[in-house]
Scaffold this active site. Structure first.
Site, mmCIF file in Angstrom:
data_model
loop_
_atom_site.group_PDB
_atom_site.id
_atom_site.type_symbol
_atom_site.label_atom_id
_atom_site.label_comp_id
_atom_site.label_asym_id
_atom_site.label_seq_id
_atom_site.Cartn_x
_atom_site.Cartn_y
_atom_site.Cartn_z
ATOM 1 N N SER A 120 37.157 42.170 45.867
ATOM 2 C CA SER A 120 36.785 43.527 46.293
ATOM 3 C C SER A 120 35.478 43.519 47.087
ATOM 4 C CB SER A 120 36.664 44.460 45.086
ATOM 5 O OG SER A 120 35.615 44.045 44.230
ATOM 6 N N HIS A 121 34.705 42.411 47.021
ATOM 7 C CA HIS A 121 33.441 42.372 47.757
ATOM 8 C C HIS A 121 33.281 41.096 48.575
ATOM 9 C CE1 HIS A 121 32.896 45.740 45.136
ATOM 10 N NE2 HIS A 121 32.012 46.166 46.005
ATOM 11 N N ASP A 133 38.351 47.976 44.710
ATOM 12 C CA ASP A 133 39.648 47.637 44.102
ATOM 13 C C ASP A 133 40.658 48.762 44.319
ATOM 14 O OD1 ASP A 133 39.381 45.009 43.137
ATOM 15 O OD2 ASP A 133 38.153 45.713 41.473
ATOM 16 N N ARG A 171 34.707 33.569 37.220
ATOM 17 C CA ARG A 171 33.994 33.388 38.490
ATOM 18 C C ARG A 171 33.535 31.939 38.663
ATOM 19 N NH1 ARG A 171 31.112 37.820 39.385
ATOM 20 N NH2 ARG A 171 30.066 37.746 37.381
HETATM 21 P P1 NDP Z 1 35.300 43.510 36.631
HETATM 22 O O1 NDP Z 1 35.815 44.596 35.762
HETATM 23 O O2 NDP Z 1 36.266 42.684 37.366
HETATM 24 O O3 NDP Z 1 34.403 42.495 35.772
HETATM 25 C C1 NDP Z 1 33.282 42.971 35.079
HETATM 26 C C2 NDP Z 1 32.655 41.870 34.264
HETATM 27 O O4 NDP Z 1 33.470 41.594 33.126
HETATM 28 C C3 NDP Z 1 32.508 40.548 35.004
HETATM 29 O O5 NDP Z 1 31.313 39.963 34.633
HETATM 30 C C4 NDP Z 1 33.713 39.743 34.524
HETATM 31 O O6 NDP Z 1 33.497 38.335 34.555
HETATM 32 C C5 NDP Z 1 33.838 40.217 33.098
HETATM 33 N N1 NDP Z 1 35.194 40.171 32.584
HETATM 34 C C6 NDP Z 1 36.311 40.639 33.190
HETATM 35 N N2 NDP Z 1 37.377 40.467 32.388
HETATM 36 C C7 NDP Z 1 36.913 39.867 31.248
HETATM 37 C C8 NDP Z 1 37.528 39.435 30.041
HETATM 38 N N3 NDP Z 1 38.828 39.572 29.830
HETATM 39 N N4 NDP Z 1 36.746 38.862 29.107
HETATM 40 C C9 NDP Z 1 35.427 38.709 29.296
HETATM 41 N N5 NDP Z 1 34.785 39.100 30.423
HETATM 42 C C10 NDP Z 1 35.524 39.681 31.384
HETATM 43 O O7 NDP Z 1 34.208 44.105 37.651
HETATM 44 P P2 NDP Z 1 34.168 45.538 38.354
HETATM 45 O O8 NDP Z 1 35.544 45.840 38.849
HETATM 46 O O9 NDP Z 1 33.536 46.522 37.471
HETATM 47 O O10 NDP Z 1 33.210 45.239 39.595
HETATM 48 C C11 NDP Z 1 33.644 44.350 40.613
HETATM 49 C C12 NDP Z 1 32.525 44.064 41.568
HETATM 50 O O11 NDP Z 1 32.261 45.218 42.344
HETATM 51 C C13 NDP Z 1 31.201 43.661 40.938
HETATM 52 O O12 NDP Z 1 30.792 42.448 41.527
HETATM 53 C C14 NDP Z 1 30.238 44.780 41.318
HETATM 54 O O13 NDP Z 1 28.904 44.378 41.546
HETATM 55 C C15 NDP Z 1 30.870 45.281 42.593
HETATM 56 N N6 NDP Z 1 30.464 46.657 42.888
HETATM 57 C C16 NDP Z 1 29.498 46.861 43.823
HETATM 58 C C17 NDP Z 1 29.059 48.144 44.097
HETATM 59 C C18 NDP Z 1 27.948 48.388 45.061
HETATM 60 O O14 NDP Z 1 27.501 49.512 45.172
HETATM 61 N N7 NDP Z 1 27.472 47.387 45.765
HETATM 62 C C19 NDP Z 1 29.641 49.303 43.420
HETATM 63 C C20 NDP Z 1 30.615 48.958 42.426
HETATM 64 C C21 NDP Z 1 31.017 47.676 42.178
HETATM 65 P P3 NDP Z 1 34.160 37.443 35.747
HETATM 66 O O15 NDP Z 1 33.359 37.757 36.971
HETATM 67 O O16 NDP Z 1 34.045 36.035 35.304
HETATM 68 O O17 NDP Z 1 35.581 37.916 35.891
HETATM 69 O O1 PYC Z 2 33.468 48.858 45.229
HETATM 70 O O2 PYC Z 2 32.684 50.702 44.331
HETATM 71 C C1 PYC Z 2 32.631 49.788 45.155
HETATM 72 C C2 PYC Z 2 31.491 49.771 46.106
HETATM 73 C C3 PYC Z 2 30.690 50.790 46.465
HETATM 74 C C4 PYC Z 2 29.774 50.289 47.377
HETATM 75 C C5 PYC Z 2 30.067 48.990 47.567
HETATM 76 N N1 PYC Z 2 31.107 48.676 46.764
#
Ligand code: NDP
Ligand code: PYC
Length: 335
Positions: free
Chosen positions: A44-45, A185, A307
């Site tokens: 997603s990023h 996502d 990761r």
């Molecule tokens: P996920 O729900 O995919 O994962 C969240 C965390 O939980 C990760 O550290 C992941 O580890 C861990 N995890 C996932 N599944 C399990 C499991 N079954 N057991 C244990 N740990 C688990 O992330 P999000 O969808 O919430 O976010 C995705 C990305 O989007 C992030 O990198 C976030 O920074 C980015 N984002 C950026 C934004 C921005 O403004 N720049 C805004 C919103 C999101 P692992 O990585 O190893 O899977």
């Molecule tokens: O995936 O929610 C997101 C997001 C917002 C800004 C950058 N990524």
């Protein structure tokens, strides 16, 4: 599908950033970040974001050549004006001073404002844990998350990332949005025709929906865990915007810049020297004991495991990039 050498992928992305108006320094930092997300399977990023970076640069909403200004705000406090540039170059400018202050005083707060974050947050914390510090980072984004009982979105998808040293030079790291799903996502689900999980979003009428396009067309995302996730979203707004001097998610207004996609908000980073705590030099061993207890209780997967495994595989085999994606990236060199 080809498998690209990581450095070759970084070089291609850097050329795209430069071709679309970023300085060489900014281009290198963003290219490493974006290629790193793809390498680690954070789709997603990763490369998916490149057209958004390019259209934002073209829109004039972000300054791809901005020079961040670091301000000393106390023994344990640093402010950075990112000058309407990307967050990561601002973080790169302040990081060595922040580490020095955290080691000298036990902690350091870094408040970055006027900064655009369009990326995964874990790259912003991992290097600090590798340097022996605990790091917590928070970023607010754009108003797409509706608080419980509210009629319209106020919060961003506001990621929170945490990293701490473990034994043997390893680190414990998690990085998560406050919404059940990151907006990226949802965009991918809409493009690929996937149904969203229950509880991820509402449509334009505020009704629960599993239709990704309905969420994007005037609907909204929901925080994970109802009011509990919403409270974390609120904390992140306060720390990343009120504390830093940046925009709240609901204040981001890019309407005069068609094509803009990167929220201009703020980032708060907190660094802690764990050796100052009660476990002293035994901190990493204590973290390891927790991991052992979790594994003994039956939790096999720790945050970060997926990761790190993807990263190790990509280091060995290269980063998988589809022919379609490669063509899309090459087109961005001349867009
Ligand atoms: P996920 O729900 O995919 O994962 C969240 C965390 O939980 C990760 O550290 C992941 O580890 C861990 N995890 C996932 N599944 C399990 C499991 N079954 N057991 C244990 N740990 C688990 O992330 P999000 O969808 O919430 O976010 C995705 C990305 O989007 C992030 O990198 C976030 O920074 C980015 N984002 C950026 C934004 C921005 O403004 N720049 C805004 C919103 C999101 P692992 O990585 O190893 O899977
Ligand atoms: O995936 O929610 C997101 C997001 C917002 C800004 C950058 N990524």
């Amino acid at each position: 599908m080809t498998h690209m050498d990581f450095d070759a992928l970084v070089a291609l992305l850097a050329r795209i950033f430069i071709a679309n108006g970023a300085s060489a320094g900014v281009a290198d930092i963003l290219a490493r970040n974006c290629a790193g997300a793809e390498r680690d399977g954070a789709m997603s990023h990763g490369l998916f974001r490149m057209p958004g970076y390019v259209s934002t640069l073209h829109s004039g909403w972000v300054d791809g050549r901005a020079e961040p200004v670091v301000e000393d705000a106390g023994a344990s406090f640093l402010r950075v004006d990112a000058a309407n540039g990307f967050t990561q170059p601002a973080l790169a400018a302040v990081a060595p001073i922040a580490i020095e202050k955290a080691r000298a005083t036990g902690a350091c707060v870094v408040a970055i404002r006027r900064s655009h974050h369009f990326a995964a947050l874990w790259p912003d914390v991992e290097p600090f844990a590798e340097a022996g510090l605990v790091a917590i980072a928070m970023v607010d984004s754009m108003a797409v998350v509706v608080p419980p009982g509210a009629r319209r979105p106020v919060y961003g998808t506001n990621p929170l990332a945490f990293a701490a040293p473990r034994e043997g030079g390893r680190i414990m790291v998690f990085d998560q949005a406050v919404s059940l799903l990151a907006h990226g996502d949802v965009q991918i689900a809409a493009r690929e025709g996937h149904v969203l999980p229950e509880g991820a979003g509402v449509d334009a009428a505020g009704q629960p929906t599993r239709d990704a396009q309905a969420v994007l067309d005037g609907g909204a995302l929901l925080p994970f865990g109802g009011h509990k996730g919403a409270a974390i979203a609120m904390m992140i707004e306060i720390m990343a915007a009120a504390l830093t001097g940046g925009n709240y998610s609901h204040e981001v207004d890019w309407s005069a810049h068609p094509g803009a996609q990167t929220p201009c908000t703020g980032q708060c980073l907190i660094l802690i020297d764990p050796a100052r705590g009660g476990s002293g030099a035994g901190f990493a061993a204590r973290v390891e004991q927790l991991v052992d207890a979790l594994r003994a209780a039956g939790q096999e997967r720790m945050p970060g495991d997926r990761r790190f495994a993807a990263r190790a595989k990509a280091v060995r085999d290269g980063v998988p990039v589809s022919a379609e994606m490669l063509a899309r990236l090459e087109a961005l060199l001349t867009s």
